[in-house]
Design a protein around this motif. Structure first.
Motif, PDB file in Angstrom:
ATOM      1  N   TYR A 170      15.034 -22.096 -39.443  1.00 27.46           N
ATOM      2  CA  TYR A 170      16.085 -22.558 -40.361  1.00 27.46           C
ATOM      3  C   TYR A 170      16.152 -24.077 -40.353  1.00 27.46           C
ATOM      4  O   TYR A 170      16.234 -24.705 -41.412  1.00 27.46           O
ATOM      5  CB  TYR A 170      17.433 -21.973 -39.943  1.00 27.46           C
ATOM      6  CG  TYR A 170      18.614 -22.525 -40.715  1.00 27.46           C
ATOM      7  CD1 TYR A 170      18.920 -22.054 -41.977  1.00 27.46           C
ATOM      8  CD2 TYR A 170      19.408 -23.537 -40.176  1.00 27.46           C
ATOM      9  CE1 TYR A 170      19.981 -22.563 -42.691  1.00 27.46           C
ATOM     10  CE2 TYR A 170      20.476 -24.053 -40.882  1.00 27.46           C
ATOM     11  CZ  TYR A 170      20.761 -23.561 -42.136  1.00 27.46           C
ATOM     12  OH  TYR A 170      21.813 -24.074 -42.839  1.00 27.46           O
ATOM     13  N   VAL A 174      14.028 -24.988 -44.084  1.00 22.83           N
ATOM     14  CA  VAL A 174      14.976 -25.255 -45.157  1.00 22.83           C
ATOM     15  C   VAL A 174      14.961 -26.740 -45.551  1.00 22.83           C
ATOM     16  O   VAL A 174      14.865 -27.056 -46.739  1.00 22.83           O
ATOM     17  CB  VAL A 174      16.394 -24.778 -44.766  1.00 22.83           C
ATOM     18  CG1 VAL A 174      17.404 -25.178 -45.807  1.00 22.83           C
ATOM     19  CG2 VAL A 174      16.410 -23.285 -44.591  1.00 22.83           C
ATOM     20  N   TYR A 204      20.469 -31.443 -41.181  1.00 24.90           N
ATOM     21  CA  TYR A 204      20.514 -30.011 -40.902  1.00 24.90           C
ATOM     22  C   TYR A 204      20.692 -29.743 -39.414  1.00 24.90           C
ATOM     23  O   TYR A 204      21.443 -28.848 -39.023  1.00 24.90           O
ATOM     24  CB  TYR A 204      19.250 -29.333 -41.437  1.00 24.90           C
ATOM     25  CG  TYR A 204      19.504 -28.667 -42.755  1.00 24.90           C
ATOM     26  CD1 TYR A 204      19.420 -29.385 -43.932  1.00 24.90           C
ATOM     27  CD2 TYR A 204      19.885 -27.339 -42.816  1.00 24.90           C
ATOM     28  CE1 TYR A 204      19.690 -28.788 -45.139  1.00 24.90           C
ATOM     29  CE2 TYR A 204      20.161 -26.735 -44.028  1.00 24.90           C
ATOM     30  CZ  TYR A 204      20.063 -27.453 -45.184  1.00 24.90           C
ATOM     31  OH  TYR A 204      20.353 -26.868 -46.372  1.00 24.90           O
ATOM     32  N   SER A 263      22.403 -22.530 -53.029  1.00 22.90           N
ATOM     33  CA  SER A 263      21.390 -22.029 -52.098  1.00 22.90           C
ATOM     34  C   SER A 263      21.580 -22.652 -50.716  1.00 22.90           C
ATOM     35  O   SER A 263      21.364 -21.980 -49.696  1.00 22.90           O
ATOM     36  CB  SER A 263      19.984 -22.303 -52.619  1.00 22.90           C
ATOM     37  OG  SER A 263      19.791 -23.676 -52.755  1.00 22.90           O
ATOM     38  N   LEU A 267      22.229 -20.064 -47.666  1.00 22.50           N
ATOM     39  CA  LEU A 267      21.368 -20.011 -46.482  1.00 22.50           C
ATOM     40  C   LEU A 267      22.175 -20.216 -45.215  1.00 22.50           C
ATOM     41  O   LEU A 267      21.918 -19.587 -44.187  1.00 22.50           O
ATOM     42  CB  LEU A 267      20.268 -21.058 -46.591  1.00 22.50           C
ATOM     43  CG  LEU A 267      19.127 -20.682 -47.524  1.00 22.50           C
ATOM     44  CD1 LEU A 267      18.238 -21.864 -47.773  1.00 22.50           C
ATOM     45  CD2 LEU A 267      18.320 -19.548 -46.911  1.00 22.50           C
TER      46      LEU A 267
END
Lengths: 299, 226
Positions: A170, A174, A204, A263, A267
């Motif tokens: 992830y 991503v 992130y 999105s 996610l």
């Protein structure tokens, strides 16, 4: 003045020459190089008035500000990675707190990263989260079954591997997809804001930090506590992500904006709810479990 | 000619030595470097193998003592070795074998998993501290991290002994106390060695991964059930 003229090596020491020049302005010793130097120094001084404190840090900031990006070192060298670890403790604290507390009009990349994304935070936050999920999932499982007959405690070490795969993919895939998409869009539409890959990875990684306390809260065997903490963590990290990427897509087509932002949020929800469902067995699902196992084994 | 002779005068003594043919050339060829102390202490060529092994073991044992009293911090850094970490890691992994439901997927860590966690964990921590600008060399840091597993390995041995007597609440409490204290000990000892190599504004960044590393090992030991 006489001494100034008779020593030809005087010009090598620019500071002294400058002091001397300032001291007696009617001196006729100003050459073209000197003027160049003086103006250069003035320009530098105008850009960074606080040169004295934290010399190395400031020069680093200055160079990165002036060039607009980092110095180009090939990626296989040690120095290339060293520049992503060029942070100090209070930077990391500041960034973690910043990723937990979204503030209107505070863009995480512009306020906290300032063209200096690090890999320390994302890497260790991901690692901590992996072990936090595996360990607290194990503890909650233990608490749920504690005292029941024919329950044998197992450490469930396999969960660490699965959690590591989920979290690290992830935190890296991503951002990769998002970076590629933004790059593609920025070719079509002129955006004022564009983020580098490392900045997106950094955002992130830090946005996952809110999940560490949340995951520890999931140990408690109360469903409402779990879901409250999930919703809280989702709101906080999701809003940080959305506010960060809003400027990058702002000038785009409304449909594209909606697609990108939804999105990102989806996610994020998928990660949180997926982790909850996989690593933490809920008491409702637990009671019919032996019933569902029996027919499969008999057939 | 006269000037030539005058010029060769400083080397007159040397030419005398080379000319004398009746005396055979002999003498000692010695490297003009001060005698290294290491060679004086032991020449390892003609000693029994037992002594060689015992000397290495004694060196490892000395470093174990340094880990237990982490104040005298220079010896572990000055001459590093990886024998001690290997010994500790293998012991820990062997003691963690035979855990709950080894054939099961949901069992405890396997031998290889323990090995990988210990070695890759310490390599990653070392790289992390190097990237942050630490002054220790790669193997020094690896050596320190490996040696500081010692309290946790001891805790593992204690846990196995406690588990022999039963798996009730009392034994769980004893294991919790033992593992927690040895985890603190490990972290404290390695911090005492490693933290000095960092600038003060980055110490916490180096210490945190070490803390996490020993925490995970401590968790593996605590959750071990036969």
């Amino acid at each position: 003045m006489a001494s100034n003229n008779e020593d030809p090596f005087q010009f090598r020491e620019f500071d002294e020459a400058g002091i001397l020049l300032e001291a007696n302005k009617d001196a006729v010793t100003i050459s073209i190089e000197d003027e160049d130097l003086m103006s250069k120094r003035q320009r530098n001084a105008g850009l960074t008035p606080d040169v004295d404190e934290e010399e190395s840090l400031n020069t680093d900031d200055k160079s990165s500000l002036l060039s607009g990006q980092r110095k180009n070192v090939p990626f296989w060298t040690f120095e290339y990675y060293q520049q992503y670890f060029d942070i100090e403790t209070y930077h990391v604290k500041e960034r973690i707190i910043g990723s937990m507390l979204p503030w209107p009009r505070k863009n995480f990349i512009q306020v906290y990263l300032r063209k200096n994304p690090d890999l320390y935070g994302p890497f260790w936050i991901c690692t901590t989260l992996v072990f936090a999920i595996a360990i607290s999932g194990n503890i909650s499982n233990f608490l749920l079954h504690f005292g029941k007959p024919n329950y044998k405690y197992t450490p469930e070490f396999r969960k660490v591997t699965i959690a590591a795969t989920a979290i690290f993919s992830y935190a890296w895939l991503v951002p990769l997809a998002l970076w590629g998409f933004l790059l593609w869009r920025s070719n079509k539409i002129l955006n004022l804001v564009s983020y580098s890959f490392m900045e997106i990875v950094c955002v992130y990684g830090y946005s996952l930090s809110i999940y560490i306390p949340a995951v520890v809260l999931w140990i408690l065997p109360y469903e409402w506590v779990t879901w409250c903490s999930i919703v809280m963590a989702l709101c906080l990290s999701g809003s940080v992500l959305v506010m960060t990427f809003w400027p990058a897509v702002r000038d785009d087509h409304p449909k594209v904006i909606a697609a990108v932002l939804s999105s990102i949020v989806l996610l994020n929800i998928l990660l949180a709810v997926g982790c909850k469902a996989y690593f933490f067995s809920s008491p409702q699902r637990d009671s019919p479990a032996p019933v569902t196992v029996k027919p499969t084994s008999s057939t | 000619m006269a000037s030539l002779e005058e010029a060769s005068k400083p080397f007159a003594g040397l030419s005398d030595v080379s000319i004398s043919e009746d005396i055979p050339v002999e003498g000692d060829i010695s490297v003009p470097v001060g005698p290294s102390r290491r060679d004086d202490e032991f020449s390892t060529l003609d000693e029994p193998v037992k002594e060689t092994i015992l000397r290495d073991l004694r060196a490892v044992g000395k470093k174990f003592i340094h880990v237990l009293y982490p104040k005298r911090s220079s010896a572990l850094l000055r001459d590093w070795d990886l024998w001690g970490p290997l010994l500790l890691c293998v012991t820990l992994a062997l003691l963690l074998q035979g855990g709950a439901a080894d054939s099961d997927d949901q069992g405890g860590p396997q031998f290889a998993e323990v090995f990988v966690i210990v070695w890759f964990g310490s390599i990653i921590i070392t790289l992390n501290s190097k990237l942050l600008g630490g002054t220790l060399s790669f193997f020094q840091s690896l050596c320190v991290l490996g040696y500081c597993i010692l309290p946790l390995t001891v805790a593992m041995a204690v846990c196995r002994i406690v588990l022999l007597s039963g798996t009730g609440k009392v034994s769980a409490a004893i294991r919790l106390v033992v593992v927690t204290s040895s985890f603190g000990w490990s972290t404290f000892a390695s911090t005492a060695f490693l933290a000095d190599s960092q600038p003060s504004n980055r110490k916490a960044l180096v210490v945190y991964p070490v803390f996490l590393f020993y925490f995970v090992i401590g968790w593996m030991i605590l959750t071990f059930t036969p």
